[in-house]
Write a protein that holds these residues in place. Structure first.
Motif, PDB file in Angstrom:
ATOM      1  N   TYR A 215       0.594  -1.244  -0.065  1.00  0.00           N
ATOM      2  CA  TYR A 215      -0.042   0.068   0.039  1.00  0.00           C
ATOM      3  C   TYR A 215       1.027   1.309  -0.049  1.00  0.00           C
ATOM      4  O   TYR A 215       1.641   1.409   0.925  1.00  0.00           O
ATOM      5  N   ILE A 216       0.712   1.978  -1.112  1.00  0.00           N
ATOM      6  CA  ILE A 216       1.501   3.297  -1.091  1.00  0.00           C
ATOM      7  C   ILE A 216       0.493   4.538  -0.964  1.00  0.00           C
ATOM      8  O   ILE A 216      -0.327   4.816  -1.834  1.00  0.00           O
ATOM      9  N   PRO A 217       0.489   5.189   0.290  1.00  0.00           N
ATOM     10  CA  PRO A 217      -0.542   6.123   0.209  1.00  0.00           C
ATOM     11  C   PRO A 217      -0.387   7.322  -0.836  1.00  0.00           C
ATOM     12  O   PRO A 217       0.581   7.445  -1.502  1.00  0.00           O
ATOM     13  N   SER A 218      -1.465   8.191  -0.734  1.00  0.00           N
ATOM     14  CA  SER A 218      -1.511   9.093  -1.788  1.00  0.00           C
ATOM     15  C   SER A 218      -0.367  10.267  -1.592  1.00  0.00           C
ATOM     16  O   SER A 218      -0.104  10.463  -0.577  1.00  0.00           O
ATOM     17  N   HIS A 219       0.077  10.797  -2.610  1.00  0.00           N
ATOM     18  CA  HIS A 219       1.064  11.733  -2.623  1.00  0.00           C
ATOM     19  C   HIS A 219       2.582  11.362  -2.177  1.00  0.00           C
ATOM     20  O   HIS A 219       3.525  12.235  -1.969  1.00  0.00           O
ATOM     21  N   TRP A 220       2.768   9.978  -1.911  1.00  0.00           N
ATOM     22  CA  TRP A 220       4.115   9.379  -1.364  1.00  0.00           C
ATOM     23  C   TRP A 220       4.917   9.276  -2.563  1.00  0.00           C
ATOM     24  O   TRP A 220       4.426   8.914  -3.789  1.00  0.00           O
ATOM     25  N   TRP A 221       6.177   9.579  -2.521  1.00  0.00           N
ATOM     26  CA  TRP A 221       7.004   9.356  -3.514  1.00  0.00           C
ATOM     27  C   TRP A 221       7.471   7.820  -3.450  1.00  0.00           C
ATOM     28  O   TRP A 221       7.894   7.318  -2.370  1.00  0.00           O
ATOM     29  N   HIS A 222       7.772   7.437  -4.798  1.00  0.00           N
ATOM     30  CA  HIS A 222       8.221   6.229  -4.839  1.00  0.00           C
ATOM     31  C   HIS A 222       9.345   5.825  -5.807  1.00  0.00           C
ATOM     32  O   HIS A 222       9.027   6.429  -7.016  1.00  0.00           O
ATOM     33  N   PHE A 223      10.332   4.932  -5.602  1.00  0.00           N
ATOM     34  CA  PHE A 223      11.523   4.699  -6.463  1.00  0.00           C
ATOM     35  C   PHE A 223      11.456   3.262  -6.446  1.00  0.00           C
ATOM     36  O   PHE A 223      11.104   2.363  -5.581  1.00  0.00           O
ATOM     37  N   ILE A 224      11.499   2.685  -7.802  1.00  0.00           N
ATOM     38  CA  ILE A 224      11.590   1.182  -7.911  1.00  0.00           C
ATOM     39  C   ILE A 224      12.444   0.605  -8.699  1.00  0.00           C
ATOM     40  O   ILE A 224      12.866   1.424  -9.799  1.00  0.00           O
ATOM     41  N   LYS A 225      13.222  -0.696  -8.101  1.00  0.00           N
ATOM     42  CA  LYS A 225      14.314  -1.226  -8.928  1.00  0.00           C
ATOM     43  C   LYS A 225      13.756  -2.579  -9.089  1.00  0.00           C
ATOM     44  O   LYS A 225      13.391  -3.228  -8.299  1.00  0.00           O
ATOM     45  N   TYR A 226      13.792  -2.957 -10.505  1.00  0.00           N
ATOM     46  CA  TYR A 226      13.497  -4.385 -10.852  1.00  0.00           C
ATOM     47  C   TYR A 226      14.959  -5.294 -10.599  1.00  0.00           C
ATOM     48  O   TYR A 226      15.674  -5.123 -11.265  1.00  0.00           O
ATOM     49  N   GLU A 227      14.958  -5.955  -9.406  1.00  0.00           N
ATOM     50  CA  GLU A 227      15.869  -7.013  -8.988  1.00  0.00           C
ATOM     51  C   GLU A 227      16.133  -7.965  -9.863  1.00  0.00           C
ATOM     52  O   GLU A 227      17.027  -8.473 -10.417  1.00  0.00           O
ATOM     53  N   THR A 228      14.882  -8.527 -10.499  1.00  0.00           N
ATOM     54  CA  THR A 228      14.571  -9.467 -11.438  1.00  0.00           C
ATOM     55  C   THR A 228      13.572  -8.807 -12.377  1.00  0.00           C
ATOM     56  O   THR A 228      12.956  -7.849 -12.130  1.00  0.00           O
ATOM     57  N   ALA A 229      13.386  -9.557 -13.626  1.00  0.00           N
ATOM     58  CA  ALA A 229      12.420  -9.073 -14.602  1.00  0.00           C
ATOM     59  C   ALA A 229      11.208  -9.320 -13.599  1.00  0.00           C
ATOM     60  O   ALA A 229      10.900 -10.649 -13.029  1.00  0.00           O
ATOM     61  N   SER A 230      10.239  -8.560 -13.707  1.00  0.00           N
ATOM     62  CA  SER A 230       8.973  -8.652 -12.674  1.00  0.00           C
ATOM     63  C   SER A 230       7.874  -8.306 -13.379  1.00  0.00           C
ATOM     64  O   SER A 230       7.864  -7.180 -14.380  1.00  0.00           O
ATOM     65  N   LEU A 231       6.710  -8.457 -13.038  1.00  0.00           N
ATOM     66  CA  LEU A 231       5.322  -8.238 -13.318  1.00  0.00           C
ATOM     67  C   LEU A 231       4.351  -7.930 -12.163  1.00  0.00           C
ATOM     68  O   LEU A 231       4.163  -8.625 -11.145  1.00  0.00           O
ATOM     69  N   SER A 232       3.856  -7.033 -11.986  1.00  0.00           N
ATOM     70  CA  SER A 232       2.928  -6.480 -11.033  1.00  0.00           C
ATOM     71  C   SER A 232       1.691  -5.790 -11.638  1.00  0.00           C
ATOM     72  O   SER A 232       1.478  -5.453 -12.899  1.00  0.00           O
ATOM     73  N   MET A 233       0.742  -5.486 -10.673  1.00  0.00           N
ATOM     74  CA  MET A 233      -0.526  -4.976 -10.867  1.00  0.00           C
ATOM     75  C   MET A 233      -0.867  -3.824  -9.893  1.00  0.00           C
ATOM     76  O   MET A 233      -0.579  -4.083  -8.650  1.00  0.00           O
ATOM     77  N   THR A 234      -1.349  -2.850 -10.171  1.00  0.00           N
ATOM     78  CA  THR A 234      -1.779  -2.009  -9.415  1.00  0.00           C
ATOM     79  C   THR A 234      -3.280  -1.408  -9.438  1.00  0.00           C
ATOM     80  O   THR A 234      -4.053  -1.156 -10.660  1.00  0.00           O
TER      81      THR A 234
END
Length: 289
Positions: A215-234
């Motif tokens: 859960y990422i709250p509204s207005h929160w900053w986020h950085f993402i690094k794919y450690e492996t090939a990845s698939l996600s849904m939001t």
């Protein structure tokens, strides 16, 4: 020096009431480890499954190169069938990413593989979106322009996530007229001598594995690094307060269009100017001469 990051709490058997009182209302992030365990997607979603179900769908891909000169931000690098993109992912590291891919519009049958969680939150059901990235690819530190509360479900691979709350905005080199920090900064390994204010910012981190829901709250900053090939849904829950709605409209109607106009008129000079302002403002906020 290093980044000041604490682990995002991880929970199981989290009730609706606990989620609302401990995380949603106070706007605190959490990883829920067992939220997807009864979904068909938990067992079925893999690259091979998507090759079968959506392999012919042509998908837009984005790379890690910052926009330069008169380019609009976030331009598409290429468009290819999903199955060809999966081939690229399986061959090894690549910075090609697929983001905000609308499942409802492009692969409606996949909607049967998940359900909207009963967490006391109203979801925007017209926009379940897929995010896919190659090993080593990174998403610049940003917050979402529509200020949505995000529920990010990881199904394939592993990814590293760094979050900062809105009250740390002044320390993370936010670029004016944008929703990103300086793209030249690699939050996975930042140069804290060159960007020392980052060491003062207080953030959070986690690593998402199969089935994890963040859960990422509204207005929160986020950085993402794919450690492996990845698939996600939001899945997204949109803001309701008049103040937030006004900010969203400003972001969509004024800020983004003004920034793209200035890029076309001034090119690289505009980008360099914004970065200079970001450094000056941030160092002033941090008390750095």
């Amino acid at each position: 020096m290093k980044l000041d990051l604490q682990n995002i709490p991880r929970r199981k058997d989290l009730s609706k009431e606990e989620f609302l009182q401990e995380y949603f209302i106070p706007k605190k992030p959490v990883v829920i480890e067992d939220l997807t365990k009864n979904w068909p997607a938990y067992k079925k979603w893999s690259f091979e499954y998507f090759r079968e179900k959506a392999g012919e769908v042509v998908v837009p891909l984005y790379d890690g190169k910052p926009a330069k000169g008169r380019q609009n931000s976030h331009g598409v690098a290429k468009k290819i069938p999903f199955k060809e993109y999966i081939d690229i992912l399986e061959q090894g590291p690549t910075d090609l990413r697929m983001f905000f891919f609308n499942l409802l519009k492009n692969c409606p049958e996949l909607l049967e593989d998940f359900e909207y969680p009963d967490l006391g939150v109203k979801f925007f059901k017209k926009l379940p979106v897929l995010f896919v990235g190659g090993e080593g690819s990174k998403v610049v530190m940003h917050y979402d322009m529509d200020l949505a509360n995000n529920f990010h479900f990881n199904f394939v691979g592993e990814k590293k996530v760094i979050l900062y709350p809105p009250d740390q905005t002044g320390l993370i080199y936010k670029v004016p007229y944008s929703i990103v920090s300086m793209e030249i900064i690699d939050m996975d390994d930042p140069d804290l001598e060159k960007y020392p204010a980052l060491a003062q910012a207080k953030g959070f981190e986690t690593r998402l594995k199969h089935g994890d829901a963040l859960y990422i709250p509204s207005h929160w900053w986020h950085f993402i690094k794919y450690e492996t090939a990845s698939l996600s849904m939001t899945l997204r829950s949109l803001p309701k307060s008049p103040k937030q709605i006004a900010e969203v409209l400003n972001n969509l109607l004024f800020m983004r269009n003004y920034d793209n106009l200035m890029r076309k008129l001034k090119g690289q000079k505009w980008i360099d100017h914004k970065n200079e302002i970001a450094i000056k403002r941030t160092h002033k906020n941090a008390g750095i001469e």
